[in-house]
Scaffold this active site. Structure first.
Site, PDB file in Angstrom:
ATOM      1  N   ASP A   1     -18.951 -49.171  -8.348  1.00 34.33           N
ATOM      2  CA  ASP A   1     -18.179 -50.414  -8.206  1.00 34.33           C
ATOM      3  C   ASP A   1     -18.855 -51.356  -7.215  1.00 34.33           C
ATOM      4  O   ASP A   1     -18.193 -52.133  -6.534  1.00 34.33           O
ATOM      5  CB  ASP A   1     -16.742 -50.110  -7.786  1.00 34.33           C
ATOM      6  CG  ASP A   1     -16.661 -49.353  -6.462  1.00 34.33           C
ATOM      7  OD1 ASP A   1     -17.676 -48.774  -6.043  1.00 34.33           O
ATOM      8  OD2 ASP A   1     -15.581 -49.333  -5.842  1.00 34.33           O
ATOM      9  N   GLU A   2     -20.177 -51.292  -7.145  1.00 28.63           N
ATOM     10  CA  GLU A   2     -20.945 -52.166  -6.247  1.00 28.63           C
ATOM     11  C   GLU A   2     -21.701 -53.216  -7.060  1.00 28.63           C
ATOM     12  O   GLU A   2     -22.400 -52.887  -8.025  1.00 28.63           O
ATOM     13  CB  GLU A   2     -21.935 -51.360  -5.407  1.00 28.63           C
ATOM     14  CG  GLU A   2     -22.679 -52.207  -4.385  1.00 28.63           C
ATOM     15  CD  GLU A   2     -23.638 -51.386  -3.536  1.00 28.63           C
ATOM     16  OE1 GLU A   2     -24.115 -51.916  -2.519  1.00 28.63           O
ATOM     17  OE2 GLU A   2     -23.914 -50.228  -3.886  1.00 28.63           O
TER      18      GLU A   2
END
Length: 319
Positions: free
Chosen positions: A132-133
């Protein structure tokens, strides 16, 4: 492609007396073989293009991947006309979504967030680094912007990601911890990424401590890095571990004062009509000269508490 007999080509197209002409079946077989080879070459070219795209893009969201970001970003940073910044973004409250609703829901959340990032920032390079970066390389809209132009970009991006989303029949929401490192005129990508990553972790610690999504930027000075963290206006609470946040999206009504978040900028507006997923909004034109009316997705709107003297004339009337 038309087949010519080699012997006929040597005599200007006329077969010589001692050349036995090809029969029509032989010519047809040769033409069929040429067509087959041409189709094979076309398939190979398509496969090569597909592999080249896959090598540089995230197969889930379609954004650039880490490899392509590292390839393209240095040239963009060397542009002398516009200042840039490196931005690292990590989601808050994403793991409980995977744990509670499964990876299909988590994947859809990542796709929605990717679309919101692109819709907010516009054309700049945007990448998913993994999990989720995300990373982005926003650029100033013009050469004469204030040195702190990235403040508003990061705030708009935070507001664009926060609204609830409908995923597989569930209303879910995430927020973002954002780290920003302005590039200046001589920024090197590895150093900028390192500083933006450190800033993002500072924002993450701020979110864990206060329960509010924060944005951190790190500015290099002669005496070292200056770090500043702030909560965007009307900061959205960070989803806590456990079931993901649920509930209806914001329902806008005619006359509601809002912020319109577009292309990294925030402009004051007023809702003139709305449905569940979009609103007709009258909002400030770029540069503040006049107003525009357009249909805006509700995930690009946030509630505006500050009065605008042009859009809200009653707010300036004496009591």
């Amino acid at each position: 492609m038309r087949i010519l007999d080699p012997a006929a080509a040597d005599t200007g197209g006329e077969p010589s007396d001692d050349t036995y002409p090809r029969t029509e079946p032989e010519t047809a077989r040769l033409q069929a073989r040429i067509d087959q080879l041409a189709a094979h070459v076309q398939r190979m070219e398509q496969e090569r293009a597909s592999l080249q795209w896959m090598a540089g893009h995230d197969d889930l969201t379609g954004l650039a991947n880490r490899r392509l970001f590292h390839t393209l970003a240095p040239d963009l940073l060397r542009d002398d006309d516009y200042s840039s910044a490196v931005l690292i973004l990590d989601l808050n409250g994403f793991k409980p979504i995977n744990d509670t609703y499964g990876h299909d829901a988590g994947d859809e959340v990542l796709c929605v967030v990717a679309r919101r990032i692109v819709a907010c920032l516009g054309e700049p390079l945007v990448a998913r680094f993994g999990g989720d970066e995300f990373a982005a390389l926003p650029r100033a809209p013009r050469a004469d912007v204030p040195q702190t132009w990235w403040h508003e970009v990061a705030g708009s991006l935070s507001a664009a990601i926060a609204p609830p989303m409908n995923v597989l029949g569930h209303t879910l929401s995430v927020t973002a911890s954002i780290g920003v490192a302005p590039a200046g005129r001589s920024g090197e990508l590895p150093d900028l990424l390192r500083r933006a990553d450190q800033a993002m972790f500072s924002a993450k610690r701020h979110a864990n401590t206060t329960g509010k999504a924060g944005i951190t930027w790190v500015v290099a000075t002669e005496t070292g890095d200056h770090t500043e963290t702030y909560e965007p206006p009307a900061a959205v609470p960070v989803p806590q571990p456990g079931p993901a946040a649920s509930g209806p999206a914001v329902a806008y009504q005619p006359g509601d004062p809002v912020w319109v978040h577009r292309s990294g900028a925030r402009r004051a507006g007023v809702v003139e009509g709305a449905c569940e997923w979009a609103a007709l909004v009258r909002y400030r034109a770029q540069g503040g000269a006049g107003t525009m009316v357009d249909t805006i997705p509700t995930n690009c709107l946030t509630v505006r508490a500050e009065a605008d003297p042009y859009l809200d004339p009653k707010s300036s009337d004496p009591m």
